[in-house]
Design an enzyme around this catalytic site. Structure first.
Site, PDB file in Angstrom:
ATOM      1  N   GLU A   1       0.852  -1.182   0.000  1.00  0.00           N
ATOM      2  CA  GLU A   1       0.000   0.000   0.000  1.00  0.00           C
ATOM      3  C   GLU A   1       0.897   1.245   0.000  1.00  0.00           C
ATOM      4  OE1 GLU A   1      -4.475   0.800   1.426  1.00  0.00           O
ATOM      5  OE2 GLU A   1      -3.361  -0.738   2.425  1.00  0.00           O
TER       6      GLU A   1
ATOM      7  N   GLU B   1      -2.217   0.201  13.550  1.00  0.00           N
ATOM      8  CA  GLU B   1      -3.398   0.548  12.759  1.00  0.00           C
ATOM      9  C   GLU B   1      -4.684   0.269  13.539  1.00  0.00           C
ATOM     10  OE1 GLU B   1      -3.590  -1.631   9.083  1.00  0.00           O
ATOM     11  OE2 GLU B   1      -5.032  -0.222   8.217  1.00  0.00           O
TER      12      GLU B   1
END
Ligand code: BGC
Length: 725
Positions: free
Chosen positions: A343, A610
């Site tokens: 990502e 996260e």
């Protein structure tokens, strides 16, 4: 930028897939030189060398921009590098270009998916007044380089013995130079060098080195393997519950450095890659493995550190350190979500929730000025803001609240922290177009006809299958419209323009929000979540803040913890503290059981995760699908540490800390707090210390500024100097 405009774009005649291409040219100098400068850029990432020596220290130059619209040119003074006989070589690898949507599909504007190209001009001024300009063109040589494979996610294969047996001349091609601009952002450079703290033999029998800190960068290593041996370094952030090397959360990213040994000793580090890691695994390593042969080099944008925080609770200090490392790890030319998996993109939502914290920790004015120019360049003609900047997905006909609001929130914060009015002027059209898009998707003031990421990763209903479930999305969207409208209206007024219409539309939305989602200051039961109350309070939507705050406090104290995701978390402690519930805010900050900020600290984290439970108490993982151990979004709590725990607040009407408000909020669970921010006006400091039930305060106000100290509800005006209360 001057002579590069007369240079020719060059690429390879060969098909170049995921590898390095080297363009080079020899030239002689027979006269005395006064100066020499190299202007250079690439489609891909380049490394320039003159006579074998690296030019400059910019890693992954020329950085990542909206390549279709904007490409940075670097200029280096190379006077001292030139000799009588010279070779200039430009190595270029695909870098970010390979996963750019625009690179993939827009043909001429960025070549093919993995094709790379270079453009440069070397200007030499001689003592006799003559000037010689050597530009890239068809007389340059072109060959495949020793990085026989190069890919940002997967890593690279370096073969020191590789020699292209069919070198050829470079191929010239036409490409508009309108996209060129002088470098606007900070360079990305090497920072700390970390030694391994431990060599581990895992239960699986693998050899793993622990650098003790999750980070972004690469490993420099000494190696002397047998000829043809493929030594492999794999990178990862955590070990699993059994203590084995764990890479599932990297998804498709292989994140490997492969070195093909040639029997000779080498000291090697990559030129075109970075990884997010704390641990490395060594395979096919015939050399003896010694700690001193490995160094992890931290790489990030060259921002100046400005903010510091410390308090009497070591766990909070560790959290703050993790937040700093989260910023270092994810401010690599663009603000990314994470540095390790497949990502590493400029997610707008993440950037907007963290920007306030980011701008206190480091000087990020230049960094965000560049990124916001890319945001404006990639914004669609119909006003939508891509989810990631630079855009890599196909332009959408819609966009998500809280993510697209980076278009208003980020310029506004840069204005607030640095008093940079230009960024507001530059962003007015972008803000307008974005808000008009929302209006085209709204019914009677409610933003009702779009898809949203919602309160991403919250604990009210999100799951690995659908992370956006939880707080009603139209409620979030309408709240953000109200917030962004206020920013746009204030920006218009600051730029001397009329904003009455914007304020009027905002009022209409506020009324609609209250009608649709609230009654008597409380969020209606069917919509009631912590995040809903937080937004109603923090964005000034409620007409009865006392009641809304009471409801929020109940929601927190009833379950005893936070439930907020990306949208609610950044404002949760502010909403509580600003409305009389500072004690609850401190309880959330100081809680160490899951879910909380300190849970990851208790679990040994060295960066911000996260998820509230990226790793569970027993060492098992949240999910493999989307689980980064280096995501800065929840690190946004640092702006509360600076602004409330230490009490250093910006005065919106006098941005850039021209006037400071000191309003520390103490709590008996801490005995001291100190914070400082190196502002454009000078050093701003706040400290408090409690002894025998009495709190002493000290504030530092830089020359040329003034401050208001608010203690126990009483305001005192002060000028420059150091003041004790
Ligand atoms: C990213 C996030 C991002 C999100 C969009 C994820 O994959 O890592 O941080 O904001 O997608 O909701």
């Amino acid at each position: 930028m001057k002579n590069i405009l007369n240079a020719q774009w060059i690429k390879s005649f060969k098909t170049t897939t995921d590898r390095e291409v080297v363009f080079s040219r020899k030239f002689n100098i027979q006269k005395e030189i006064v100066s020499a400068s190299l202007e250079v850029t690439a489609l891909g990432v380049y490394l320039a060398r003159i006579n074998g020596e690296r030019v400059g220290d910019f890693i992954l130059a020329p950085g990542w921009t909206s390549y279709k619209n904007r490409l940075q040119v670097d200029t280096y003074d190379v006077t001292s590098m030139l000799k009588d006989k010279n070779t200039i070589a430009l190595g270029v690898a695909p870098g970010w270009k390979a996963f750019s949507y625009f690179g993939r599909h827009s043909g001429d504007s960025c070549l093919g998916f993995n094709e790379v190209a270079a453009l440069c001009a070397l200007t030499i001024e001689y003592a006799n007044g003559e000037t010689e300009i050597i530009t890239s063109g068809g007389d340059w040589n072109c060959e495949n380089g020793k990085y026989v494979y190069s890919h940002l996610y997967n890593g690279y294969i370096y073969d020191p013995a590789y020699k292209d047996i069919t070198p050829a001349k470079a191929q010239v091609f036409a490409k508009d130079k309108k996209i060129l601009l002088d470098r606007q952002g900070e360079k990305v450079v090497e920072h700390e060098r970390l030694s391994p703290v431990e060599i581990i033999k895992t239960p699986k029998g693998e050899t793993v080195l622990d650098f003790g800190q999750n980070m972004t960068g690469y490993v420099e290593f000494k190696i002397k393997g047998e000829k043809g041996e493929r030594a492999v370094i794999s990178h990862t952030e955590v070990l699993d519950a059994e203590g084995n090397f764990y890479t599932d959360n990297l998804r498709s990213a292989k994140a490997q450095a492969v070195f093909i040994c040639d029997g000779k000793e080498h000291i090697h580090k990559p030129d075109y890659n970075f990884f997010g890691f704390r641990y490395i695994r060594l395979e096919n390593w015939s050399d003896e493995i010694k700690k001193e042969n490995f160094t992890a080099i931290v790489v990030h944008s060259d921002m100046k550190r400005t903010g510091y925080f410390e308090c009497s609770d070591e766990r909070v200090n560790k959290l703050f350190s993790n937040i700093i490392w989260g910023q270092k790890s994810n401010f690599l030319d663009v603000p990314t979500d994470c540095p390790q998996r497949d990502e590493r993109l400029g997610w707008t939502g993440d950037a907007q929730v963290f920007i306030k914290t980011a701008s206190y920790n480091y000087d990020v004015e230049r960094f965000f000025t560049k990124w916001l120019a890319d945001l404006r360049a990639d914004q669609t003609d119909w006003g939508t803001v891509p989810h990631v900047i630079p855009g890599v997905f196909s332009p959408d006909n819609d966009c998500s609240a809280a993510w697209a609001d980076a278009a208003t929130i980020c310029p506004w914060q840069i204005y607030q922290t640095y008093a940079n009015k230009q960024i507001l002027e530059d962003s007015l059209d972008s803000m307008k177009n974005y808000l008009e898009h929302i209006e085209s998707r709204s019914d009677n003031g409610i933003w009702s006809r779009s898809w949203h990421f919602g309160d991403w990763l919250n604990l009210d209903g999100s799951s690995p299958e659908d992370c956006s479930k939880g707080t009603e999305k139209n409620l979030i969207a309408t709240a953000y419209y109200i917030y962004s409208s206020a920013i746009y209206a204030k920006s218009l007024e600051l730029c001397g323009k009329d904003a009455s219409e914007v304020w009027a539309k905002r009022e209409k939305s506020i009324d609609a929000f209250r009608r649709e989602y609230m009654k008597d200051g409380r969020i209606l039961p069917e919509y009631s979540t912590q995040t809903a109350s937080v937004l109603a309070l923090h964005f000034g939507i409620t007409d009865n803040a006392a009641e809304t705050a009471k409801q929020l406090n109940e929601l927190v104290t009833e379950c005893g913890h936070l439930k907020t995701g990306f949208v609610g978390t950044p404002y949760l402690l502010h909403a509580l503290t600003d409305n009389g519930y500072a004690e609850t805010a401190y309880s959330l900050l100081l809680r160490e059981e899951y879910p909380s900020w300190l849970f990851s600290v208790k679990m040994g984290a060295t960066t911000v995760w996260e998820h509230w439970d990226s790793m569970r108490e027993d060492g098992t993982m949240w999910s493999t699908s989307m689980n980064s151990f280096n995501h800065y979004a929840y690190g946004s709590v640092a702006d509360w540490l600076y602004g409330d725990a230490a009490g250093i607040k910006l005065d919106e009407s006098k941005p850039g800390f021209e006037h400071i408000i000191f309003a520390p909020v103490t709590d008996e669970r801490l005995t001291y707090v100190k914070a400082s921010i190196e502002t454009r006006k000078g050093l701003v400091k706040s400290e408090w210390k409690t002894e025998n039930g009495k709190t002493a305060y000290e504030f530092t106000v830089p020359e040329g500024t003034t401050a208001t100290v608010v203690l126990n509800g009483e305001a005192t005006e002060i000028g420059a100097g150091v003041f004790k209360f």
